[in-house]
Design an enzyme around this catalytic site. Sequence first.
Site, PDB file in Angstrom:
ATOM      1  N   GLU A 237      -0.563  -0.786   4.449  1.00 40.47           N
ATOM      2  CA  GLU A 237      -1.562   0.124   3.881  1.00 40.47           C
ATOM      3  C   GLU A 237      -2.451   0.775   4.955  1.00 40.47           C
ATOM      4  O   GLU A 237      -3.663   0.541   5.011  1.00 40.47           O
ATOM      5  CB  GLU A 237      -2.396  -0.606   2.835  1.00 40.47           C
ATOM      6  CG  GLU A 237      -1.539  -1.100   1.685  1.00 40.47           C
ATOM      7  CD  GLU A 237      -2.328  -1.669   0.517  1.00 40.47           C
ATOM      8  OE1 GLU A 237      -3.550  -1.908   0.659  1.00 40.47           O
ATOM      9  OE2 GLU A 237      -1.717  -1.877  -0.558  1.00 40.47           O
ATOM     10  N   GLU A 340       5.629  -3.541  -1.776  1.00 39.95           N
ATOM     11  CA  GLU A 340       4.629  -4.398  -2.413  1.00 39.95           C
ATOM     12  C   GLU A 340       4.154  -3.839  -3.741  1.00 39.95           C
ATOM     13  O   GLU A 340       3.919  -2.633  -3.869  1.00 39.95           O
ATOM     14  CB  GLU A 340       3.399  -4.581  -1.505  1.00 39.95           C
ATOM     15  CG  GLU A 340       2.367  -5.536  -2.084  1.00 39.95           C
ATOM     16  CD  GLU A 340       1.073  -5.563  -1.278  1.00 39.95           C
ATOM     17  OE1 GLU A 340       1.154  -5.560  -0.028  1.00 39.95           O
ATOM     18  OE2 GLU A 340      -0.010  -5.568  -1.892  1.00 39.95           O
TER      19      GLU A 340
END
Length: 489
Positions: A237, A340
């Site tokens: 991220e 994810e």
Amino acid sequence: MIHKNLFFWLVMAGGLVISCKQHEQVKSPERPFDAGNKHITVYTTADSTDLRLTLTDTLFFKPAQQPVETEISVFVNPAIQFQTFLGIGGSFTDAASEVFARLSKEQQNELLTAYFSRDNGIGYTLARTTIQSSDFSSGSYSYVTEGDKELTSFTVEHDLQFRIPFIRQAIRYAGGKLTLFASPWSPPAFMKDNHNILRGGKLLPEYYQPWADFYVKFVQAYEKEGIPVWGLSVQNEPMATQTWESCIYTAEEERDFLKKYLGPTLEKAGMQDKKIIVWDHNRDLLPQRAEVILSDPEAAKYVWGVGFHWYETWTGAQPKYDNVRVVHEAYPSKNLIFTEGCVENFSTDRYFHWANGERYGEQMIHDFNNGTVGWTDWNLLLDETGGPNHVGNFCFAPVHYDTKTGKMIYTPSFYYIGHFSKFIRPGAKRVSTASSRSVLLSTSFMNEDGKMVTVVMNPTDSQVSYSLYVGFRKTEAVILPHAIQTLVY
């Protein structure tokens, strides 16, 4: 409902684990698939029933006629093939590993069988782990002491207590091989401009090389412990400043770190076979990140694929499945992998909230139909708090262990994932599939042994009768409300 017996599934034939091939469309030169009178086995999971990956029907093909417009149909054309399937799996976080260590030996065997056995479980073949700590750790930590630019203090001793033993056992239950990739949440604090492992910040330029060396040391340490590392993502991220471990890279910064430091460093260490995944964040900015990195030949040569998550960042967001397709069409030689996803906002009264499972089914079908080769869930296991998590970011997992009652809890998500992972095997080819009505979602794969797998999902409140057309044959099937089926033939 707590599932008490995970050993009732029938043995299904499947392909071997192989490396993922370039996922271009392939038109078979052979005649169209003729199903003949061979039977179709149907497995079902449905809301408000006891059906959980249960063998519910045996169907037979018959000659097909022109369908009428009022008929709900699923059309499968095995002669038109697309990407090669890599696998499905979940993540060995510190949280999952710590909870696993609290299970009895019998419960550990049950969980390992449930996830990693192909015969008696859902047959995971893909896995992710973290490099250093994440939010799903009991606390923050690093593999080196503060200020150690030379990395002489590097050790994964922390992981030897819980995580590495968990992964070792999972590999054994998976038949000796698990495709494992690793992702960092943050470099050590001294390497960042905010001098904090938490709350974003950026990697300081003078630490680009030491941080690249860090990945090499991680791979060496894990492989010394008998755990092969298949790949690495550059950063988890990279556009999210979180209260937990995080680090920010613009697209240009990730590109330059990859092509000038990480790629050459892995190559110099003889690790050019390690697959590098870029982005590793949400679908919303996926096209921009892919364009910046993959349009640069010097960076692109190191990239195996582009990873993405499902946590879209604006209020009321709908999943941007089209962004996956856009990147697949623009860069067909690169792979797309879901790295994810989990259901957030944990509460024990929502263990069996059916929409949680349906979220998995919908996302997996759309992602595969848009070119994705692999799909990785987040925590394999959490406790009754949705943790442990050192910043209170509690979430759901497919399986929870209630440390107060000693019970294992299998949520709908576990079964929805299993409708794909148990039957679609690494090396399978996705094949052309379409539905005549939007009430049904569907995807299909052909395993290397020739077995066809079609997954059909009904997210509506009504039972649906439909016809499955394959080549010149068809069969009639029924799917219950809020149900998912896998048809194997």
